[in-house]
Design a protein around this motif. Structure first.
Motif, PDB file in Angstrom:
ATOM      1  N   HIS A  64       0.883  -1.180   0.000  1.00 41.06           N
ATOM      2  CA  HIS A  64       0.000   0.000   0.000  1.00 41.06           C
ATOM      3  C   HIS A  64       0.914   1.221   0.000  1.00 41.06           C
ATOM      4  CE1 HIS A  64      -3.207  -2.766   1.126  1.00 41.06           C
ATOM      5  NE2 HIS A  64      -2.432  -3.195   2.106  1.00 41.06           N
ATOM      6  N   ASP A  65       0.897   1.982  -1.080  1.00 40.85           N
ATOM      7  CA  ASP A  65       1.925   3.010  -1.285  1.00 40.85           C
ATOM      8  C   ASP A  65       2.132   3.965  -0.113  1.00 40.85           C
ATOM      9  OD1 ASP A  65       2.553   1.914  -3.679  1.00 40.85           O
ATOM     10  OD2 ASP A  65       1.433   3.364  -4.891  1.00 40.85           O
ATOM     11  N   ASP A  66       1.042   4.610   0.358  1.00 39.64           N
ATOM     12  CA  ASP A  66       1.215   5.628   1.408  1.00 39.64           C
ATOM     13  C   ASP A  66       1.735   4.998   2.697  1.00 39.64           C
ATOM     14  OD1 ASP A  66       0.372   7.546  -0.301  1.00 39.64           O
ATOM     15  OD2 ASP A  66      -1.685   7.675   0.489  1.00 39.64           O
ATOM     16  N   GLU A  67       1.106   3.881   3.052  1.00 35.07           N
ATOM     17  CA  GLU A  67       1.521   3.195   4.280  1.00 35.07           C
ATOM     18  C   GLU A  67       2.985   2.734   4.173  1.00 35.07           C
ATOM     19  OE1 GLU A  67      -1.000  -0.159   5.450  1.00 35.07           O
ATOM     20  OE2 GLU A  67       0.784  -1.137   6.248  1.00 35.07           O
ATOM     21  N   ASP A  68       3.365   2.214   3.028  1.00 33.72           N
ATOM     22  CA  ASP A  68       4.727   1.684   2.868  1.00 33.72           C
ATOM     23  C   ASP A  68       5.769   2.800   2.920  1.00 33.72           C
ATOM     24  OD1 ASP A  68       3.513  -0.739   2.653  1.00 33.72           O
ATOM     25  OD2 ASP A  68       3.709  -0.898   0.473  1.00 33.72           O
ATOM     26  N   ARG A  69       5.429   3.965   2.364  1.00 37.63           N
ATOM     27  CA  ARG A  69       6.360   5.106   2.449  1.00 37.63           C
ATOM     28  C   ARG A  69       6.529   5.537   3.908  1.00 37.63           C
ATOM     29  NH1 ARG A  69       4.491   6.683  -2.751  1.00 37.63           N
ATOM     30  NH2 ARG A  69       2.610   7.560  -1.837  1.00 37.63           N
ATOM     31  N   ALA A  70       5.396   5.605   4.638  1.00 32.15           N
ATOM     32  CA  ALA A  70       5.461   6.033   6.045  1.00 32.15           C
ATOM     33  C   ALA A  70       6.247   5.016   6.880  1.00 32.15           C
ATOM     34  CB  ALA A  70       4.050   6.210   6.602  1.00 32.15           C
ATOM     35  N   THR A  71       5.984   3.732   6.651  1.00 34.84           N
ATOM     36  CA  THR A  71       6.682   2.690   7.423  1.00 34.84           C
ATOM     37  C   THR A  71       8.171   2.699   7.095  1.00 34.84           C
ATOM     38  OG1 THR A  71       4.696   1.352   7.445  1.00 34.84           O
ATOM     39  CG2 THR A  71       6.754   0.204   7.895  1.00 34.84           C
ATOM     40  N   PHE A  72       8.481   2.867   5.801  1.00 33.98           N
ATOM     41  CA  PHE A  72       9.895   2.927   5.399  1.00 33.98           C
ATOM     42  C   PHE A  72      10.606   4.046   6.154  1.00 33.98           C
ATOM     43  CE2 PHE A  72      13.176   5.005   2.961  1.00 33.98           C
ATOM     44  CZ  PHE A  72      14.053   3.961   2.712  1.00 33.98           C
ATOM     45  N   GLY A  85      19.139   9.358  -6.519  1.00 36.79           N
ATOM     46  CA  GLY A  85      20.496   9.165  -7.047  1.00 36.79           C
ATOM     47  C   GLY A  85      21.394   8.281  -6.196  1.00 36.79           C
ATOM     48  N   LEU A  86      20.931   7.887  -4.995  1.00 36.09           N
ATOM     49  CA  LEU A  86      21.793   7.055  -4.132  1.00 36.09           C
ATOM     50  C   LEU A  86      21.691   5.582  -4.504  1.00 36.09           C
ATOM     51  CD1 LEU A  86      21.243   8.556  -0.560  1.00 36.09           C
ATOM     52  CD2 LEU A  86      22.933   9.174  -2.286  1.00 36.09           C
ATOM     53  N   ARG A  87      22.767   4.849  -4.240  1.00 31.61           N
ATOM     54  CA  ARG A  87      22.735   3.388  -4.425  1.00 31.61           C
ATOM     55  C   ARG A  87      22.224   2.764  -3.125  1.00 31.61           C
ATOM     56  NH1 ARG A  87      24.848   0.061  -7.928  1.00 31.61           N
ATOM     57  NH2 ARG A  87      25.630  -1.360  -6.334  1.00 31.61           N
ATOM     58  N   VAL A  88      21.123   2.036  -3.245  1.00 34.59           N
ATOM     59  CA  VAL A  88      20.429   1.523  -2.055  1.00 34.59           C
ATOM     60  C   VAL A  88      20.309  -0.003  -2.132  1.00 34.59           C
ATOM     61  CG1 VAL A  88      18.187   1.496  -0.872  1.00 34.59           C
ATOM     62  CG2 VAL A  88      19.137   3.660  -1.681  1.00 34.59           C
ATOM     63  N   LEU A  89      20.574  -0.683  -1.010  1.00 34.03           N
ATOM     64  CA  LEU A  89      20.368  -2.136  -0.922  1.00 34.03           C
ATOM     65  C   LEU A  89      19.244  -2.423   0.054  1.00 34.03           C
ATOM     66  CD1 LEU A  89      21.217  -5.126  -1.401  1.00 34.03           C
ATOM     67  CD2 LEU A  89      22.883  -4.839   0.465  1.00 34.03           C
ATOM     68  N   ASP A  90      18.219  -3.142  -0.406  1.00 33.22           N
ATOM     69  CA  ASP A  90      17.116  -3.614   0.436  1.00 33.22           C
ATOM     70  C   ASP A  90      17.445  -5.069   0.800  1.00 33.22           C
ATOM     71  OD1 ASP A  90      14.748  -4.473   1.541  1.00 33.22           O
ATOM     72  OD2 ASP A  90      13.465  -3.841  -0.112  1.00 33.22           O
ATOM     73  N   GLU A 104      10.929   4.460  -6.570  1.00 29.48           N
ATOM     74  CA  GLU A 104      10.024   5.545  -6.984  1.00 29.48           C
ATOM     75  C   GLU A 104      10.555   6.906  -6.525  1.00 29.48           C
ATOM     76  OE1 GLU A 104       5.808   3.163  -7.613  1.00 29.48           O
ATOM     77  OE2 GLU A 104       6.124   4.185  -5.702  1.00 29.48           O
ATOM     78  N   ALA A 105      11.383   6.883  -5.478  1.00 26.52           N
ATOM     79  CA  ALA A 105      11.982   8.137  -4.992  1.00 26.52           C
ATOM     80  C   ALA A 105      13.258   8.484  -5.764  1.00 26.52           C
ATOM     81  CB  ALA A 105      12.283   8.009  -3.508  1.00 26.52           C
ATOM     82  N   GLY A 106      13.636   7.641  -6.730  1.00 28.60           N
ATOM     83  CA  GLY A 106      14.777   7.981  -7.594  1.00 28.60           C
ATOM     84  C   GLY A 106      16.095   7.350  -7.196  1.00 28.60           C
ATOM     85  N   ASN A 130      14.978   1.416 -12.448  1.00 28.08           N
ATOM     86  CA  ASN A 130      16.128   1.647 -11.562  1.00 28.08           C
ATOM     87  C   ASN A 130      16.155   0.705 -10.364  1.00 28.08           C
ATOM     88  OD1 ASN A 130      13.748   3.048 -10.937  1.00 28.08           O
ATOM     89  ND2 ASN A 130      14.805   4.461  -9.578  1.00 28.08           N
ATOM     90  N   VAL A 131      15.560  -0.492 -10.511  1.00 30.41           N
ATOM     91  CA  VAL A 131      15.595  -1.483  -9.434  1.00 30.41           C
ATOM     92  C   VAL A 131      15.752  -2.883 -10.025  1.00 30.41           C
ATOM     93  CG1 VAL A 131      13.049  -1.456  -9.319  1.00 30.41           C
ATOM     94  CG2 VAL A 131      14.323  -2.445  -7.426  1.00 30.41           C
ATOM     95  N   ALA A 132      16.584  -3.705  -9.366  1.00 31.80           N
ATOM     96  CA  ALA A 132      16.760  -5.097  -9.806  1.00 31.80           C
ATOM     97  C   ALA A 132      16.841  -5.985  -8.572  1.00 31.80           C
ATOM     98  CB  ALA A 132      18.034  -5.225 -10.624  1.00 31.80           C
ATOM     99  N   PHE A 133      16.522  -7.253  -8.764  1.00 34.29           N
ATOM    100  CA  PHE A 133      16.483  -8.177  -7.623  1.00 34.29           C
ATOM    101  C   PHE A 133      17.407  -9.367  -7.853  1.00 34.29           C
ATOM    102  CE2 PHE A 133      12.593  -5.769  -7.616  1.00 34.29           C
ATOM    103  CZ  PHE A 133      12.545  -5.342  -6.293  1.00 34.29           C
TER     104      PHE A 133
END
Ligand code: SAM
Ligand code: ZN
Length: 324
Positions: A64-72, A85-90, A104-106, A130-133
Motif C-alpha cells: 500500500h503506497d502511502d503506508e509503505d512510504r510512512a513505514t519505510f 540518485g543514491l545506491r540503495v540495498l534492500d 520511486e523516490a529515484g 532503476n531497481v533489480a532483484f
C-alpha cells in the motif's frame, strides 16, 4: 533496472570477480562458477530454505503506497525524498514493497532475498527501470562490498539461524560514510516469550496450507475491535486494517523456522563493533502515551528494535558522506 543493468554490480562469492552472461546463466569470469538466471533474476539460492516467505509474498497483495512510504521512513530514519540518485540495498526485500518506495523516490536499488519472493518483487516493480532483484543469501551476497550509500533491512535478520552473522555480512555492503538501518523483533516479557515459543514450536511444524487456515482465523480476530488490542498482547495475530495483510502478517509470524527476538542494547552493540558512528535508536512508528508505555515495557508482541548508524570513514577517506 532489468537484469543486464545489475550484471556489472554482481561479484562471485567465491573469488570476487565479475560475471559474464551466457544464454540463461551468469558465469564467473575467473573461476567459472555459474548460476541460473530466470524471470530476469539471477538465482544464487533456491527456495528450499525460507520457503514460507516465497509462498506468502507471492500469494498476498500487501503493498500500500502511502503506508509503505510512512513505514519505510519510520523504520529507516530516512525520508524517501532524500534518496534520489543514491545506491540503495534492500536486504531481505520480500515482495519488494520498500524497494518500490526507494526506486520511486529515484534511488538505484538492488533488492536481495533468499526466497522466491523476489519474483513478486520483480512484478511489483516492473514499471521501474532503476531497481533489480537477486535471489541470494544475505550472508553471502554476490555484490561488491562497500558499494552502497544506504543499506536497510526491515524484519529480516532474526529469521536466520544466526542474526548477528547476517547483520555483519550486510554491514560490509555499506560504503564508508554510508548509512545502515536495521529493524529486528523486540524481546518481550519472559512469559510472552515462553508462550510464543510453545505455540511456534507447533505452528512451524504444521503443513503450510493448514497453518494458513488458522491464520485466516487470526485475520478474523484481528478485525474485531477491542479484542485486537488486548488478546494480541498474549497471542500474536495482526490487527492491520486490511484483512489480506492480517492473514499474511499472521502467517509471517507463525510459519518461519527461526524467529529470534533482540534488545536495543544488543543491536546497538553490533553497530558499534562493526565500526558505525552516530548510532541512534529510532522511535516506534505509532505515537501516543499508552502505546509508548506498553512498548517500553516490552509488552508489544511483534514490535521492534530499530537502530541506524553511519559507517566510519576512517577506513577510506576518499568517500564523502552524502548526508542521508
Ligand atoms: C518478514 S519478511 C520481510 C520482507 C520485507 N523486508 C518487508 O518488510 O516487506 C523477511 C524476509 O527476509 C528474507 N530472509 C531471511 N533471512 C534471509 C537470509 N539469510 N538471506 C536472504 N533473505 C533472507 C526472507 O526470505 C523474507 O522474505
Ligand atoms: Zn569466481
Amino acid at each position: 533496472m532489468i537484469f543486464p543493468a545489475v550484471l556489472p554490480s554482481l561479484r562471485c562469492v567465491t573469488c570476487g570477480s565479475t560475471f559474464g552472461f551466457e544464454t540463461d546463466r551468469i558465469v564467473c569470469q575467473k573461476c567459472q562458477l555459474s548460476y541460473p538466471v530466470s524471470g530476469d533474476i539471477p538465482r544464487f539460492t533456491d527456495d528450499r530454505h525460507l520457503a514460507s516467505f516465497g509462498r506468502q509474498w507471492n500469494k498476498y497483495e500487501v503493498a500500500h503506497d502511502d503506508e509503505d512510504r510512512a513505514t519505510f521512513q519510520a523504520k529507516t530514519g530516512i525520508a524517501p525524498g532524500d534518496l534520489k540518485g543514491l545506491r540503495v540495498l534492500d536486504a531481505g526485500c520480500g515482495g519488494g514493497r520498500y524497494s518500490k518506495v526507494c526506486a520511486e523516490a529515484g534511488a538505484i536499488v538492488v533488492g536481495a532475498d533468499h526466497s522466491s519472493a523476489v519474483e513478486k518483487a520483480t512484478q511489483l516493480c516492473s514499471h521501474l527501470s532503476n531497481v533489480a532483484f537477486v535471489q541470494a543469501d544475505l550472508k553471502h551476497l554476490p555484490l561488491e562490498p562497500a558499494s552502497f550509500d544506504f543499506v536497510f533491512s526491515i524484519g529480516v535478520m532474526h529469521h536466520d539461524a544466526d542474526t548477528k552473522s547476517v547483520f555483519d555480512a550486510v554491514a560490509r555492503m555499506v560504503r564508508p560514510g554510508g548509512r545502515y538501518s536495521v529493524w529486528l523483533y523486540r524481546r518481550n516479557q519472559w512469559w510472552q516469550e515462553r508462550l510464543n515459543d510453545a505455540l511456534r514450536n507447533r505452528t512451524t511444524r504444521m503443513d503450510p496450507t493448514r497453518l494458513e487456515r488458522w491464520c485466516e482465523w487470526g485475520g478474523w480476530l484481528g478485525g474485531l475491535p477491542v479484542i485486537n488490542k488486548t488478546l494480541n498482547k498474549i497471542v500474536n495475530f495482526s490487527a492491520h486494517p486490511n484483512r489480506e495483510n492480517r492473514i499474511c502478517d499472521t502467517f509471517d509470524w507463525y510459519a518461519p523456522q527461526f524467529q529470534y527476538h533482540h534488545t536495543e542494547a544488543e543491536l546497538q552493540s553490533w553497530f558499534d563493533s562493526a565500526g558505525f558512528n552516530d548510532v541512534r535508536v529510532l522511535p516506534p512508528e505509532k505515537q501516543g502515551q499508552v502505546y509508548r508505555w506498553v512498548y517500553e515495557q516490552n509488552l508489544l508482541i511483534g514490535s521492534g528494535v530499530n537502530v541506524t548508524g553511519t559507517r566510519s570513514t576512517r577506513t577510506n577517506s576518499t568517500v564523502e558522506n552524502p548526508g542521508v
